[in-house]
Write a protein that holds these residues in place. Sequence first.
Motif, PDB file in Angstrom:
ATOM      1  N   ALA A  45     -13.255  29.720 -41.477  1.00  0.00           N
ATOM      2  CA  ALA A  45     -13.885  29.114 -40.192  1.00  0.00           C
ATOM      3  C   ALA A  45     -12.630  28.453 -40.032  1.00  0.00           C
ATOM      4  N   SER A  50     -16.882  36.113 -38.378  1.00  0.00           N
ATOM      5  CA  SER A  50     -16.404  36.992 -37.611  1.00  0.00           C
ATOM      6  C   SER A  50     -14.937  36.902 -37.760  1.00  0.00           C
ATOM      7  N   SER A  51     -14.272  36.031 -38.410  1.00  0.00           N
ATOM      8  CA  SER A  51     -12.792  35.818 -38.435  1.00  0.00           C
ATOM      9  C   SER A  51     -11.999  37.464 -38.751  1.00  0.00           C
ATOM     10  N   ASP A  95     -22.805  26.359 -38.252  1.00  0.00           N
ATOM     11  CA  ASP A  95     -21.793  25.906 -37.391  1.00  0.00           C
ATOM     12  C   ASP A  95     -21.125  24.544 -37.907  1.00  0.00           C
ATOM     13  N   ALA A  96     -20.020  24.653 -38.267  1.00  0.00           N
ATOM     14  CA  ALA A  96     -19.274  23.550 -38.766  1.00  0.00           C
ATOM     15  C   ALA A  96     -19.299  22.172 -38.182  1.00  0.00           C
ATOM     16  N   THR A 119      -3.952  37.179 -34.203  1.00  0.00           N
ATOM     17  CA  THR A 119      -5.423  37.581 -34.036  1.00  0.00           C
ATOM     18  C   THR A 119      -5.768  36.925 -32.629  1.00  0.00           C
ATOM     19  N   ARG A 120      -6.929  37.114 -32.441  1.00  0.00           N
ATOM     20  CA  ARG A 120      -7.504  36.786 -31.264  1.00  0.00           C
ATOM     21  C   ARG A 120      -7.229  35.170 -31.090  1.00  0.00           C
ATOM     22  N   LYS A 150      -5.870  20.995 -41.078  1.00  0.00           N
ATOM     23  CA  LYS A 150      -5.632  21.876 -42.124  1.00  0.00           C
ATOM     24  C   LYS A 150      -4.837  21.335 -43.164  1.00  0.00           C
ATOM     25  N   VAL A 190      -0.426  34.508 -37.624  1.00  0.00           N
ATOM     26  CA  VAL A 190      -0.957  35.823 -37.757  1.00  0.00           C
ATOM     27  C   VAL A 190      -1.499  36.338 -36.294  1.00  0.00           C
ATOM     28  N   TYR A 208      -4.643  20.183 -35.022  1.00  0.00           N
ATOM     29  CA  TYR A 208      -4.864  21.404 -36.072  1.00  0.00           C
ATOM     30  C   TYR A 208      -4.400  21.330 -37.406  1.00  0.00           C
TER      31      TYR A 208
HETATM   32  N1  LIG Z   1      -4.363  33.533 -36.738  1.00  0.00           N
HETATM   33  C1  LIG Z   1      -3.381  32.618 -37.270  1.00  0.00           C
HETATM   34  O1  LIG Z   1      -1.980  32.580 -36.758  1.00  0.00           O
HETATM   35  C2  LIG Z   1      -3.610  31.764 -38.401  1.00  0.00           C
HETATM   36  C3  LIG Z   1      -2.554  31.276 -39.117  1.00  0.00           C
HETATM   37  C4  LIG Z   1      -2.892  30.370 -40.210  1.00  0.00           C
HETATM   38  C5  LIG Z   1      -4.313  30.059 -40.506  1.00  0.00           C
HETATM   39  N2  LIG Z   1      -5.084  30.703 -39.691  1.00  0.00           N
HETATM   40  C6  LIG Z   1      -6.408  30.326 -40.368  1.00  0.00           C
HETATM   41  O2  LIG Z   1      -7.369  31.562 -40.840  1.00  0.00           O
HETATM   42  C7  LIG Z   1      -8.595  31.357 -40.344  1.00  0.00           C
HETATM   43  C8  LIG Z   1      -8.860  32.622 -39.837  1.00  0.00           C
HETATM   44  O3  LIG Z   1      -8.360  32.621 -38.427  1.00  0.00           O
HETATM   45  P1  LIG Z   1      -8.287  34.046 -37.406  1.00  0.00           P
HETATM   46  O4  LIG Z   1      -6.930  34.185 -37.077  1.00  0.00           O
HETATM   47  O5  LIG Z   1      -8.894  34.986 -38.309  1.00  0.00           O
HETATM   48  O6  LIG Z   1      -9.024  33.545 -36.250  1.00  0.00           O
HETATM   49  P2  LIG Z   1     -10.617  33.744 -35.713  1.00  0.00           P
HETATM   50  O7  LIG Z   1     -11.007  35.358 -35.842  1.00  0.00           O
HETATM   51  O8  LIG Z   1     -10.636  33.315 -34.287  1.00  0.00           O
HETATM   52  O9  LIG Z   1     -11.636  33.394 -36.757  1.00  0.00           O
HETATM   53  C9  LIG Z   1     -12.278  32.062 -36.597  1.00  0.00           C
HETATM   54  C10 LIG Z   1     -13.373  32.077 -37.243  1.00  0.00           C
HETATM   55  O10 LIG Z   1     -13.918  30.571 -37.128  1.00  0.00           O
HETATM   56  C11 LIG Z   1     -15.260  30.632 -36.657  1.00  0.00           C
HETATM   57  N3  LIG Z   1     -15.548  29.443 -35.929  1.00  0.00           N
HETATM   58  C12 LIG Z   1     -15.270  28.711 -34.958  1.00  0.00           C
HETATM   59  N4  LIG Z   1     -15.822  27.792 -34.518  1.00  0.00           N
HETATM   60  C13 LIG Z   1     -16.815  27.511 -35.584  1.00  0.00           C
HETATM   61  C14 LIG Z   1     -17.710  26.479 -36.078  1.00  0.00           C
HETATM   62  N5  LIG Z   1     -17.939  25.507 -35.079  1.00  0.00           N
HETATM   63  N6  LIG Z   1     -18.474  26.534 -36.953  1.00  0.00           N
HETATM   64  C15 LIG Z   1     -18.101  27.540 -38.075  1.00  0.00           C
HETATM   65  N7  LIG Z   1     -17.040  28.626 -37.728  1.00  0.00           N
HETATM   66  C16 LIG Z   1     -16.521  28.619 -36.797  1.00  0.00           C
HETATM   67  C17 LIG Z   1     -14.982  31.677 -35.392  1.00  0.00           C
HETATM   68  O11 LIG Z   1     -16.322  32.076 -35.225  1.00  0.00           O
HETATM   69  P3  LIG Z   1     -16.859  32.615 -33.783  1.00  0.00           P
HETATM   70  O12 LIG Z   1     -15.462  33.044 -33.040  1.00  0.00           O
HETATM   71  O13 LIG Z   1     -17.705  33.716 -33.841  1.00  0.00           O
HETATM   72  O14 LIG Z   1     -17.139  31.304 -33.222  1.00  0.00           O
HETATM   73  C18 LIG Z   1     -14.436  32.884 -36.375  1.00  0.00           C
HETATM   74  O15 LIG Z   1     -15.327  33.522 -37.172  1.00  0.00           O
HETATM   75  C19 LIG Z   1      -8.844  30.238 -39.746  1.00  0.00           C
HETATM   76  O16 LIG Z   1      -9.071  29.035 -40.693  1.00  0.00           O
HETATM   77  C20 LIG Z   1      -7.435  29.646 -39.146  1.00  0.00           C
HETATM   78  O17 LIG Z   1      -7.254  28.267 -39.027  1.00  0.00           O
HETATM   79  C21 LIG Z   1      -5.105  31.612 -38.838  1.00  0.00           C
END
Ligand SMILES: NC(=O)c1ccc[n+]([C@@H]2O[C@H](COP(=O)([O-])OP(=O)(O)OC[C@H]3O[C@@H](n4cnc5c(N)ncnc54)[C@H](OP(=O)(O)O)[C@@H]3O)[C@@H](O)[C@H]2O)c1
Length: 251
Positions: free
Chosen positions: A93, A17-18, A67-68, A192-193, A161, A190, A157
Amino acid sequence: MRDAVGRVQSVLLVGGSSEIGLSIVRRLPRTESAVVCLAGPDRPDMERAAEALRQDGVARVEVVDFDACAAGSQAEVVTTAFADEPDVVIVAAGFLGDQETAERDPVAAAKIIDINFRGLVPVLVGVGQRLRAQGHGTLVVMSTVAGERPRRANYTYGAAKAGLDAFTRGLAASLDGSGVRVIVVRPGFVRTRMTAHLKPAPFSTTPDKVADAVASAIDAHARVIWVPGILRWVMLILRHMPERIFRRLPG
Ligand SMILES: NC(=O)c1ccc[n+]([C@@H]2O[C@H](COP(=O)([O-])OP(=O)(O)OC[C@H]3O[C@@H](n4cnc5c(N)ncnc54)[C@H](OP(=O)(O)O)[C@@H]3O)[C@@H](O)[C@H]2O)c1
């Protein structure tokens, strides 16, 4: 297997759902009969995402539980989700968590490490083996600039990472010559939520921009990318900045 013009037939998104992951899925050129598999912990979230992809014209979308933090689930997801040989596997994830809570509560700290690193290692091992056996495929792993140098605001975090990033680059080296490509993606902030509660940092970007960068990286055979690209040079400077100056930076 991609078709003659490079369109994907099968995609697996771990972190189903990311917002960033789903943008990447939408951005990939795909065949009319393409199948997308979403793997994650929250069924309703993924069913909503699956429905949106169907509306966008994806022929078949499947949803599998992952589930990780659950040991059985980590190995199982690879077996279940590889029914169709994926052309692209996206590992998106992730869990930001709350740094202050993680400093008081070891369980909260461990959860951040589990979701962002420990729980993804068995998945990466399994994906690596399966892609190697296929002899083709692209693995895209969502890292972050936060892993390049630990900051007070999110170092748990960032540490997780950093582990994921290092593991993925090692895996990439082990897959050299196998026909499999690996791309490490290091975005900055980024919108996002995941970050909705935070003030946007400099050079903040969007899921669609990340998706564009990943699509270009696939075409260009890149191995590590920063989004936006300027962060590559910003992080080069920050990585070498003396600790006493680095700690005084805002954020
Ligand atoms: N947003 C940023 O600023 C940013 C910057 C750099 C890197 N990232 C990385 O990019 C990736 C995507 O992030 P996003 O911004 O798209 O956020 P997001 O929409 O919150 O996506 C995170 C995903 O991880 C899943 N997740 C949470 N707990 C989990 C678990 N126990 N097991 C498996 N999956 C799990 C969530 O699933 P549910 O929500 O359905 O539980 C969701 O699908 C992540 O790895 C994040 O660290 C994000």
